[in-house]
Design an enzyme around this catalytic site. Structure first.
Site, PDB file in Angstrom:
ATOM      1  N   HIS A 224       0.815  -1.207   0.000  1.00 43.54           N
ATOM      2  CA  HIS A 224       0.000   0.000   0.000  1.00 43.54           C
ATOM      3  C   HIS A 224       0.857   1.270   0.000  1.00 43.54           C
ATOM      4  O   HIS A 224       0.694   2.106  -0.874  1.00 43.54           O
ATOM      5  CB  HIS A 224      -1.076   0.056   1.074  1.00 43.54           C
ATOM      6  CG  HIS A 224      -1.959   1.247   0.813  1.00 43.54           C
ATOM      7  ND1 HIS A 224      -2.887   1.287  -0.204  1.00 43.54           N
ATOM      8  CD2 HIS A 224      -1.953   2.492   1.333  1.00 43.54           C
ATOM      9  CE1 HIS A 224      -3.427   2.485  -0.287  1.00 43.54           C
ATOM     10  NE2 HIS A 224      -2.878   3.245   0.634  1.00 43.54           N
TER      11      HIS A 224
ATOM     12  N   TYR B 207       1.929   5.548  -2.283  1.00 39.88           N
ATOM     13  CA  TYR B 207       2.257   6.933  -1.896  1.00 39.88           C
ATOM     14  C   TYR B 207       3.671   7.286  -2.332  1.00 39.88           C
ATOM     15  O   TYR B 207       3.984   8.453  -2.560  1.00 39.88           O
ATOM     16  CB  TYR B 207       2.041   7.149  -0.400  1.00 39.88           C
ATOM     17  CG  TYR B 207       0.601   6.873  -0.024  1.00 39.88           C
ATOM     18  CD1 TYR B 207      -0.435   7.496  -0.719  1.00 39.88           C
ATOM     19  CD2 TYR B 207       0.267   5.953   0.961  1.00 39.88           C
ATOM     20  CE1 TYR B 207      -1.754   7.218  -0.438  1.00 39.88           C
ATOM     21  CE2 TYR B 207      -1.047   5.668   1.246  1.00 39.88           C
ATOM     22  CZ  TYR B 207      -2.058   6.301   0.548  1.00 39.88           C
ATOM     23  OH  TYR B 207      -3.369   6.012   0.820  1.00 39.88           O
TER      24      TYR B 207
ATOM     25  N   PHE C 211      -6.913   1.688 -10.171  1.00 42.19           N
ATOM     26  CA  PHE C 211      -5.511   2.097 -10.160  1.00 42.19           C
ATOM     27  C   PHE C 211      -5.046   2.709 -11.477  1.00 42.19           C
ATOM     28  O   PHE C 211      -3.965   3.272 -11.524  1.00 42.19           O
ATOM     29  CB  PHE C 211      -4.582   1.015  -9.605  1.00 42.19           C
ATOM     30  CG  PHE C 211      -4.449  -0.288 -10.327  1.00 42.19           C
ATOM     31  CD1 PHE C 211      -3.798  -0.361 -11.533  1.00 42.19           C
ATOM     32  CD2 PHE C 211      -4.908  -1.459  -9.738  1.00 42.19           C
ATOM     33  CE1 PHE C 211      -3.621  -1.576 -12.165  1.00 42.19           C
ATOM     34  CE2 PHE C 211      -4.753  -2.685 -10.360  1.00 42.19           C
ATOM     35  CZ  PHE C 211      -4.098  -2.741 -11.588  1.00 42.19           C
ATOM     36  N   HIS C 212      -5.892   2.660 -12.498  1.00 41.70           N
ATOM     37  CA  HIS C 212      -5.490   3.406 -13.696  1.00 41.70           C
ATOM     38  C   HIS C 212      -5.819   4.894 -13.588  1.00 41.70           C
ATOM     39  O   HIS C 212      -5.256   5.700 -14.333  1.00 41.70           O
ATOM     40  CB  HIS C 212      -6.106   2.785 -14.954  1.00 41.70           C
ATOM     41  CG  HIS C 212      -5.359   1.561 -15.398  1.00 41.70           C
ATOM     42  ND1 HIS C 212      -5.483   0.347 -14.767  1.00 41.70           N
ATOM     43  CD2 HIS C 212      -4.421   1.375 -16.368  1.00 41.70           C
ATOM     44  CE1 HIS C 212      -4.676  -0.538 -15.342  1.00 41.70           C
ATOM     45  NE2 HIS C 212      -4.012   0.059 -16.307  1.00 41.70           N
TER      46      HIS C 212
ATOM     47  N   ARG D 151     -11.116  -9.490 -11.897  1.00 50.57           N
ATOM     48  CA  ARG D 151      -9.886  -8.921 -12.437  1.00 50.57           C
ATOM     49  C   ARG D 151      -8.958 -10.070 -12.826  1.00 50.57           C
ATOM     50  O   ARG D 151      -9.179 -11.215 -12.446  1.00 50.57           O
ATOM     51  CB  ARG D 151      -9.206  -8.017 -11.409  1.00 50.57           C
ATOM     52  CG  ARG D 151      -8.580  -8.770 -10.252  1.00 50.57           C
ATOM     53  CD  ARG D 151      -8.005  -7.862  -9.181  1.00 50.57           C
ATOM     54  NE  ARG D 151      -6.735  -7.263  -9.573  1.00 50.57           N
ATOM     55  CZ  ARG D 151      -5.853  -6.752  -8.703  1.00 50.57           C
ATOM     56  NH1 ARG D 151      -6.105  -6.789  -7.396  1.00 50.57           N
ATOM     57  NH2 ARG D 151      -4.749  -6.222  -9.117  1.00 50.57           N
ATOM     58  N   ARG D 152      -7.887  -9.787 -13.540  1.00 48.66           N
ATOM     59  CA  ARG D 152      -6.872 -10.766 -13.906  1.00 48.66           C
ATOM     60  C   ARG D 152      -7.487 -12.022 -14.503  1.00 48.66           C
ATOM     61  O   ARG D 152      -7.112 -13.143 -14.144  1.00 48.66           O
ATOM     62  CB  ARG D 152      -6.059 -11.164 -12.670  1.00 48.66           C
ATOM     63  CG  ARG D 152      -5.304 -10.011 -12.075  1.00 48.66           C
ATOM     64  CD  ARG D 152      -4.605 -10.365 -10.814  1.00 48.66           C
ATOM     65  NE  ARG D 152      -3.525  -9.409 -10.583  1.00 48.66           N
ATOM     66  CZ  ARG D 152      -2.759  -9.410  -9.514  1.00 48.66           C
ATOM     67  NH1 ARG D 152      -2.944 -10.299  -8.565  1.00 48.66           N
ATOM     68  NH2 ARG D 152      -1.794  -8.530  -9.376  1.00 48.66           N
TER      69      ARG D 152
HETATM   70 FE1  HAS Z   1      -5.555   2.371  -4.076  1.00 48.92          FE
HETATM   71  C1  HAS Z   1      -5.933  -1.039  -4.544  1.00 48.92           C
HETATM   72  C2  HAS Z   1      -7.454   2.195  -1.242  1.00 48.92           C
HETATM   73  C3  HAS Z   1      -4.957   5.710  -3.424  1.00 48.92           C
HETATM   74  C4  HAS Z   1      -3.021   2.363  -6.400  1.00 48.92           C
HETATM   75  N1  HAS Z   1      -4.671   0.944  -5.269  1.00 48.92           N
HETATM   76  C5  HAS Z   1      -4.986  -0.403  -5.322  1.00 48.92           C
HETATM   77  C6  HAS Z   1      -4.140  -1.034  -6.286  1.00 48.92           C
HETATM   78  C7  HAS Z   1      -3.287  -0.079  -6.779  1.00 48.92           C
HETATM   79  C8  HAS Z   1      -3.639   1.165  -6.135  1.00 48.92           C
HETATM   80  C9  HAS Z   1      -2.181  -0.276  -7.796  1.00 48.92           C
HETATM   81  O1  HAS Z   1      -8.531   0.039   0.630  1.00 48.92           O
HETATM   82  C10 HAS Z   1      -4.221  -2.504  -6.695  1.00 48.92           C
HETATM   83  C11 HAS Z   1      -3.346  -3.407  -5.885  1.00 48.92           C
HETATM   84  C12 HAS Z   1      -3.505  -4.813  -6.363  1.00 48.92           C
HETATM   85  O2  HAS Z   1      -3.020  -5.121  -7.461  1.00 48.92           O
HETATM   86  O3  HAS Z   1      -4.166  -5.612  -5.681  1.00 48.92           O
HETATM   87  N2  HAS Z   1      -6.160   3.710  -2.632  1.00 48.92           N
HETATM   88  C13 HAS Z   1      -6.947   3.436  -1.580  1.00 48.92           C
HETATM   89  C14 HAS Z   1      -7.167   4.650  -0.799  1.00 48.92           C
HETATM   90  C15 HAS Z   1      -6.462   5.655  -1.428  1.00 48.92           C
HETATM   91  C16 HAS Z   1      -5.826   5.041  -2.560  1.00 48.92           C
HETATM   92  C17 HAS Z   1      -7.989   4.788   0.428  1.00 48.92           C
HETATM   93  N3  HAS Z   1      -4.276   3.775  -4.786  1.00 48.92           N
HETATM   94  C18 HAS Z   1      -4.182   5.081  -4.377  1.00 48.92           C
HETATM   95  C19 HAS Z   1      -3.120   5.748  -5.089  1.00 48.92           C
HETATM   96  C20 HAS Z   1      -2.565   4.798  -5.926  1.00 48.92           C
HETATM   97  C21 HAS Z   1      -3.304   3.574  -5.726  1.00 48.92           C
HETATM   98  C22 HAS Z   1      -2.723   7.182  -4.876  1.00 48.92           C
HETATM   99  C23 HAS Z   1      -1.434   4.902  -6.880  1.00 48.92           C
HETATM  100  C24 HAS Z   1      -0.705   5.964  -7.101  1.00 48.92           C
HETATM  101  N4  HAS Z   1      -6.536   0.868  -3.104  1.00 48.92           N
HETATM  102  C25 HAS Z   1      -7.220   1.010  -1.935  1.00 48.92           C
HETATM  103  C26 HAS Z   1      -7.689  -0.312  -1.489  1.00 48.92           C
HETATM  104  C27 HAS Z   1      -7.246  -1.235  -2.429  1.00 48.92           C
HETATM  105  C28 HAS Z   1      -6.536  -0.467  -3.425  1.00 48.92           C
HETATM  106  C29 HAS Z   1      -8.466  -0.634  -0.293  1.00 48.92           C
HETATM  107  C30 HAS Z   1      -7.484  -2.757  -2.414  1.00 48.92           C
HETATM  108  C31 HAS Z   1      -8.698  -3.115  -3.112  1.00 48.92           C
HETATM  109  C32 HAS Z   1      -8.930  -4.603  -3.161  1.00 48.92           C
HETATM  110  O4  HAS Z   1      -9.994  -5.017  -2.716  1.00 48.92           O
HETATM  111  O5  HAS Z   1      -8.080  -5.361  -3.626  1.00 48.92           O
HETATM  112  C33 HAS Z   1      -6.371   7.094  -0.945  1.00 48.92           C
HETATM  113  O6  HAS Z   1      -5.040   7.406  -0.717  1.00 48.92           O
HETATM  114  C34 HAS Z   1      -7.004   8.057  -1.869  1.00 48.92           C
HETATM  115  C35 HAS Z   1      -7.041   9.465  -1.314  1.00 48.92           C
HETATM  116  C36 HAS Z   1      -7.288  10.455  -2.415  1.00 48.92           C
HETATM  117  C37 HAS Z   1      -8.174  11.441  -2.406  1.00 48.92           C
HETATM  118  C38 HAS Z   1      -8.325  12.314  -3.630  1.00 48.92           C
HETATM  119  C39 HAS Z   1      -7.697  13.685  -3.450  1.00 48.92           C
HETATM  120  C40 HAS Z   1      -7.773  14.444  -4.726  1.00 48.92           C
HETATM  121  C41 HAS Z   1      -6.830  15.286  -5.193  1.00 48.92           C
HETATM  122  C42 HAS Z   1      -7.029  15.959  -6.526  1.00 48.92           C
HETATM  123  C43 HAS Z   1      -7.654  17.313  -6.362  1.00 48.92           C
HETATM  124  C44 HAS Z   1      -7.962  17.882  -7.688  1.00 48.92           C
HETATM  125  C45 HAS Z   1      -7.931  19.192  -7.975  1.00 48.92           C
HETATM  126  C46 HAS Z   1      -8.196  19.554  -9.372  1.00 48.92           C
HETATM  127  C47 HAS Z   1      -7.568  20.216  -6.999  1.00 48.92           C
HETATM  128  C48 HAS Z   1      -9.038  11.696  -1.239  1.00 48.92           C
HETATM  129  C49 HAS Z   1      -5.595  15.590  -4.424  1.00 48.92           C
HETATM  130  C50 HAS Z   1      -8.970  20.816  -9.519  1.00 48.92           C
HETATM  131  C51 HAS Z   1      -9.267  20.972 -10.962  1.00 48.92           C
HETATM  132  C52 HAS Z   1      -9.489  22.118 -11.585  1.00 48.92           C
HETATM  133  C53 HAS Z   1      -9.777  22.123 -13.018  1.00 48.92           C
HETATM  134  C54 HAS Z   1      -9.441  23.390 -10.893  1.00 48.92           C
END
Ligand code: HAS
Length: 555
Positions: free
Chosen positions: A220, A224, A372-373, A434-435
């Site tokens: 996990h 980050y 994750f994409h 998946r997979r």
């Molecule tokens: Fe995830 C599975 C939970 C973030 C990548 N994640 C995966 C896998 C990958 C991955 C590769 O709890 C698959 C692993 C595998 O092969 O089995 N993930 C989370 C949570 C977050 C999260 C709670 N993941 C990421 C990030 C990744 C990533 C970042 C890659 C870089 N994920 C999971 C969980 C699984 C999981 C379970 C397992 C699922 C399962 O059942 O197998 C958090 O960190 C997310 C927090 C993010 C936010 C969004 C903030 C938004 C921002 C953008 C703001 C935009 C603006 C634009 C300001 C709260 C910062 C404004 C636009 C204008 C035009 C003005």
């Protein structure tokens, strides 16, 4: 010298993007698979790639593990060195790059020979060639050497500058490297202590549950390790590129300090379905996962504030109307803003995954690759692509080839990933695993029982869109790299932003937030204690009850 440091950074970045090129070319094959077309059965392709699983393994390892690690190692050595105006020991830095490359080449051999088709999570008892595990271990070890070098540079700067506040780019880089050092422990123990001796035949079996638990200790927080180097750009560089300022230095430091402490003790949210892990610990990891989403929410507001600052400085008006005044003609800015927009959905999906009530619906379904994409595939990759548009001119003195093509590549990438995510999340909710190869019966059954034509079509099309994006992006990148040097590289400066609310230079005059977040080593210690507290009681019974399960040999 600076030229040597720039050359090294260029080597890291180019190696990363070469790996991504191969990985990305395999992507459409996966997308077509989920569109119902099994291209892996085409005779011509079969000569090169033996199965859907080999293609998927190469795709995952090259994009998620190799591309990220190389780019980040170069990026997060270069930035703090420039920020602190110190020169790292270049012999050591080149040694590290060569070690990492040697690890990559070692791992590549069994991967290409179909002797390590274990997917990028290499769950035992699937057993790949020991050469693969050894190569992977060398790569990770090299990244830890970069971590050590950067932390060393920072500590000597601290000694030479007592009482000074660590400059913010260095702060973010060091916090990320320290987080990675704590995070990598799980994988190191798994690979060195379990997988290598087992695949060499030195132990009579391996314990899959313990291996998975150690894997997710790293698995996990590694996300980050991929995300925070993009955040560095969003916080420190994007505001200036867009014509504005960073919102608050204190808040920026708080976000990174929180990532340092809370990134690791959350891995069980990948193992809600695993037996023999107490529910209590799964629930604790779930709440800690919600906690580690907080610094991303802080980032969303800070990043939006700095973009608004930029757009208003350019004459933007209205509650949302200012968005139009962002410099949408600038490929580097556009790529990064689009990466952020897609990450709103990626992050929201992550919180769904982490919630124990929803997890059984989405776990092991097509929803997860959908998730994750639009995290690593956009927040990370599209940001790094956008960074390359200024970094290459900055490192080489060459001019960006065809900026309009660069701009188009960002939109195509964003569009392709959003389509892919839509199709895959949708299929996942319908129960498509998946997979799963297209001919696999479980997937067929899910397809047959529901009308999946539209999401299948969306997924298949997204592969084509992403292929076009890749052709556009690599045309720009390669033509830029091959063009003659026209400018003094420093005439494209690092776009370091000022802050609306800066931290100041001296710790004594700095705000409480800045002072409290400054001691990064103490925060690392706190992170370690927390990890021991929430992993100790999970791992201890597994060790006491170690199972020797024979492997399923794939080589
Ligand atoms: Fe995830 C599975 C939970 C973030 C990548 N994640 C995966 C896998 C990958 C991955 C590769 O709890 C698959 C692993 C595998 O092969 O089995 N993930 C989370 C949570 C977050 C999260 C709670 N993941 C990421 C990030 C990744 C990533 C970042 C890659 C870089 N994920 C999971 C969980 C699984 C999981 C379970 C397992 C699922 C399962 O059942 O197998 C958090 O960190 C997310 C927090 C993010 C936010 C969004 C903030 C938004 C921002 C953008 C703001 C935009 C603006 C634009 C300001 C709260 C910062 C404004 C636009 C204008 C035009 C003005």
């Amino acid at each position: 010298t600076l030229t040597n440091l720039k050359k090294l950074t260029q080597y890291y970045a180019v190696t990363a993007f070469l790996a991504l090129l191969i990985g990305v070319l395999l992507g459409p094959l996966q997308a077509l698979n989920y569109g119902g077309v099994n291209v892996y059965e085409f005779p011509l392709l079969k000569v090169l790639i033996k199965s859907y699983y080999q293609g998927l393994t190469l795709h995952g390892v090259l994009n998620a593990l190799v591309f990220t690690q190389f780019f980040i190692s170069g990026w997060m050595l270069y930035l703090p060195a420039r920020d602190l105006n110190v020169r790292p020991n270049m012999r050591f830095a080149w040694f590290t790059y060569l070690t990492m490359t040697a690890g990559l080449l070692t791992a590549a051999v069994p991967l290409l020979m179909n002797n390590a088709t274990v997917l990028y999570t290499f769950y035992p008892p699937l057993e790949g060639s020991p050469v693969f595990y050894i190569g992977a271990a060398v790569m990770v070890a090299a990244s830890l050497l970069v971590a050590g070098q950067v932390v060393g540079l920072w500590l000597s700067w601290k000694r030479a500058n007592p009482g000074r506040v660590t400059p913010v780019v260095t702060y973010m880089s060091v916090a990320t490297w320290l987080m990675w050092a704590v995070a990598a422990l799980g994988l190191v123990v798994e690979v060195v202590g379990m997988l290598i001796p087992w695949s060499l035949g030195l132990t009579r079996g391996v314990d899959p549950l313990l291996a998975r638990t150690l894997f997710w200790w790293t698995g996990h927080p590694i996300v980050y390790f991929w995300l925070l180097p993009a955040y560095i750009s969003w916080y420190a560089f994007l505001p200036r590129q867009a014509g504005g300022r960073m919102a608050s230095e204190g808040l920026t430091r708080l976000a990174f300090a929180m990532f340092l402490v809370f990134s690791v003790p959350v891995g069980l949210h990948h193992q809600y379905a695993d037996p023999n892990v107490q529910n209590t610990w799964k629930v604790i990891h779930m709440f800690l996962t919600f906690l580690v989403a907080v610094p991303s929410l802080l980032t969303a507001f800070s990043a939006a504030a700095s973009l608004e600052d930029a757009a208003r400085a350019r004459g933007g008006r209205g509650v949302v109307g200012w968005v139009r005044r962002l410099p949408w003609g600038n490929a580097s800015v556009t790529a990064q803003v689009l990466a952020m927009v897609s990450f709103i959905f990626g992050g929201a999906g992550g919180i769904v995954n982490a919630s124990m009530a929803f997890a059984p619906v989405v776990h092991n379904t097509a929803w997860i690759p959908g998730h994750f994409h639009i995290t690593v595939g956009t927040a990370t990759t599209l940001t790094f692509m956008g960074v390359m548009f200024w970094l290459v001119p900055h490192l080489t003195g060459k001019r960006l080839f065809a900026p309009r093509l660069a701009l188009a590549s960002a939109w195509w990438w964003f569009g392709g990933m959003m389509l892919f995510a839509l199709g895959m999340h949708w299929q996942g909710l319908a129960g498509v695993p998946r997979r799963a190869q297209v001919s696999a019966s479980a997937q067929q059954a899910a397809y047959d029982s529901m009308n999946m034509a539209l999401p299948k079509l969306l997924t298949a099309i997204s592969g084509g869109v992403l292929f076009v994006a890749a052709v556009l992006f690599y045309t720009v990148l390669i033509r830029t790299l091959l063009s003659p040097r026209l400018d003094d590289p420093e005439s494209t400066p690092i776009p370091t932003s000022e802050a609306i609310s800066p931290a100041g230079q001296n710790l004594r005059e700095a705000s409480l937030l800045v002072r409290r977040t400054e001691p990064l080593l103490a925060l690392t210690f706190a992170a370690l204690i927390l990890v021991i507290l929430v992993y100790g009681p999970v791992i201890a019974p597994m060790l006491a009850n170690y199972q020797f399960i024979p492997g399923q040999r794939l080589w």
